[in-house]
Motif scaffolding. Sequence first.
Motif, PDB file in Angstrom:
ATOM      1  N   HIS A 182      11.704  11.056  15.994  1.00 48.01           N
ATOM      2  CA  HIS A 182      10.370  11.048  16.587  1.00 48.01           C
ATOM      3  C   HIS A 182       9.255  11.369  15.591  1.00 48.01           C
ATOM      4  N   HIS A 183       9.648  11.789  14.379  1.00 51.76           N
ATOM      5  CA  HIS A 183       8.635  12.031  13.350  1.00 51.76           C
ATOM      6  C   HIS A 183       8.863  11.011  12.240  1.00 51.76           C
ATOM      7  N   VAL A 184       7.984  10.046  12.170  1.00 49.92           N
ATOM      8  CA  VAL A 184       8.184   8.945  11.221  1.00 49.92           C
ATOM      9  C   VAL A 184       6.958   8.848  10.310  1.00 49.92           C
ATOM     10  N   GLU A 185       7.211   8.828   9.002  1.00 51.36           N
ATOM     11  CA  GLU A 185       6.109   8.781   8.044  1.00 51.36           C
ATOM     12  C   GLU A 185       6.404   7.722   6.982  1.00 51.36           C
ATOM     13  N   VAL A 186       5.444   6.837   6.748  1.00 50.30           N
ATOM     14  CA  VAL A 186       5.608   5.852   5.675  1.00 50.30           C
ATOM     15  C   VAL A 186       5.260   6.550   4.356  1.00 50.30           C
ATOM     16  N   LYS A 187       6.219   6.619   3.444  1.00 52.04           N
ATOM     17  CA  LYS A 187       6.011   7.341   2.181  1.00 52.04           C
ATOM     18  C   LYS A 187       5.573   6.412   1.049  1.00 52.04           C
ATOM     19  N   SER A 188       6.054   5.165   1.044  1.00 53.81           N
ATOM     20  CA  SER A 188       5.698   4.243  -0.051  1.00 53.81           C
ATOM     21  C   SER A 188       5.563   2.821   0.463  1.00 53.81           C
ATOM     22  N   ARG A 189       4.592   2.159  -0.114  1.00 51.27           N
ATOM     23  CA  ARG A 189       4.456   0.714   0.095  1.00 51.27           C
ATOM     24  C   ARG A 189       4.269   0.089  -1.269  1.00 51.27           C
ATOM     25  N   VAL A 190       4.347  -1.219  -1.320  1.00 52.12           N
ATOM     26  CA  VAL A 190       4.189  -1.916  -2.594  1.00 52.12           C
ATOM     27  C   VAL A 190       2.692  -2.204  -2.796  1.00 52.12           C
ATOM     28  N   SER A 191       2.237  -2.220  -4.047  1.00 51.75           N
ATOM     29  CA  SER A 191       0.816  -2.476  -4.297  1.00 51.75           C
ATOM     30  C   SER A 191       0.446  -3.898  -3.853  1.00 51.75           C
ATOM     31  N   THR A 192      -0.809  -4.079  -3.495  1.00 51.12           N
ATOM     32  CA  THR A 192      -1.282  -5.402  -3.053  1.00 51.12           C
ATOM     33  C   THR A 192      -1.036  -6.435  -4.150  1.00 51.12           C
ATOM     34  N   ARG A 193      -1.208  -5.996  -5.392  1.00 46.82           N
ATOM     35  CA  ARG A 193      -1.010  -6.896  -6.538  1.00 46.82           C
ATOM     36  C   ARG A 193       0.442  -7.395  -6.602  1.00 46.82           C
ATOM     37  N   SER A 194       1.407  -6.472  -6.406  1.00 52.45           N
ATOM     38  CA  SER A 194       2.821  -6.886  -6.440  1.00 52.45           C
ATOM     39  C   SER A 194       3.168  -7.761  -5.246  1.00 52.45           C
ATOM     40  N   ARG A 195       2.557  -7.435  -4.097  1.00 47.81           N
ATOM     41  CA  ARG A 195       2.821  -8.273  -2.909  1.00 47.81           C
ATOM     42  C   ARG A 195       2.260  -9.676  -3.126  1.00 47.81           C
ATOM     43  N   ALA A 196       1.107  -9.750  -3.782  1.00 48.77           N
ATOM     44  CA  ALA A 196       0.505 -11.063  -4.062  1.00 48.77           C
ATOM     45  C   ALA A 196       1.410 -11.858  -5.011  1.00 48.77           C
ATOM     46  N   ALA A 197       1.975 -11.157  -5.998  1.00 56.14           N
ATOM     47  CA  ALA A 197       2.881 -11.834  -6.948  1.00 56.14           C
ATOM     48  C   ALA A 197       4.111 -12.354  -6.199  1.00 56.14           C
ATOM     49  N   TRP A 198       4.620 -11.540  -5.273  1.00 57.60           N
ATOM     50  CA  TRP A 198       5.770 -11.925  -4.445  1.00 57.60           C
ATOM     51  C   TRP A 198       5.428 -13.168  -3.608  1.00 57.60           C
ATOM     52  N   ALA A 199       4.247 -13.153  -2.995  1.00 53.16           N
ATOM     53  CA  ALA A 199       3.842 -14.263  -2.125  1.00 53.16           C
ATOM     54  C   ALA A 199       3.668 -15.550  -2.945  1.00 53.16           C
TER      55      ALA A 199
END
Length: 227
Positions: A182-199
Amino acid sequence: MPLPYGIVTPGKEACLSRWPRLGLPDRLDGKSVLDVGAWDGFFSFEAERRGASRVLATDHFSWSGDGWGTKQGFELARRALDSRVEERDVDVLDLSESTTGRFDIVLFLNVLYHLPNPLLGLERVATVTKELLVLETFVDLLDVPVPAAAYFPGGRMWGFETTWWAPNLAALEAMLADVGFHHVEVKSRVSTRSRAAWAMWNEAKHGIPYERGMQQDWVVIHARKAS
Ligand SMILES: C[S@@+](CC[C@H](N)C(=O)[O-])C[C@H]1O[C@@H](n2cnc3c(N)ncnc32)[C@H](O)[C@@H]1O
């Protein structure tokens, strides 16, 4: 994977650089750790190195199942590191208090999207987690404002094998709540730049529109049960 005498194995990725993403303290002294889907065991050995009192590495798919890997890397590293990490060949869906016991910290890193039945997998993982689940996985459909998940028929996401599901963050949070976290926390995401490279890469290689690729991310979540 760093081994004694300055040897670093020439693997596919620099696992050490992934450790900070996990949002864990530098030291894990006194903690018991279960590494589900450990494969070559980098995170099991790293938890041991950081002081965990007990570490159990489990896998099946890549160790003795239909997976793409073998257990040789794990065994070699365990010997080279003179490690006390325990091991058990058990599938995610067979995790239970009686097969493995319960652990303070459970690492469930890059396994969920490989499961045809992710909710069942999370339910099994919840039964063996005492304190903290560290979940690293793919998410998708990030712009969809309600809990939703992308399904990849045959487990083939754009050329990747055994990748079945990618929920959005709302769905992931709801699934975790449904299995008792019941306690959920997002600790890390990928940078927008890396996501753009992935896309861009997926557009060039697989013809997936850029906007669709940008709906995906790779997150680390900490999930805890109500105390
Ligand atoms: C991408 S590897 C991740 C290895 C390690 N946890 C990490 O993050 O570096 C996926 C792991 O999930 C395990 N796994 C368990 N069940 C699986 C399944 N049904 N399909 C594919 N992989 C599965 C594989 O054996 C493999 O060790």
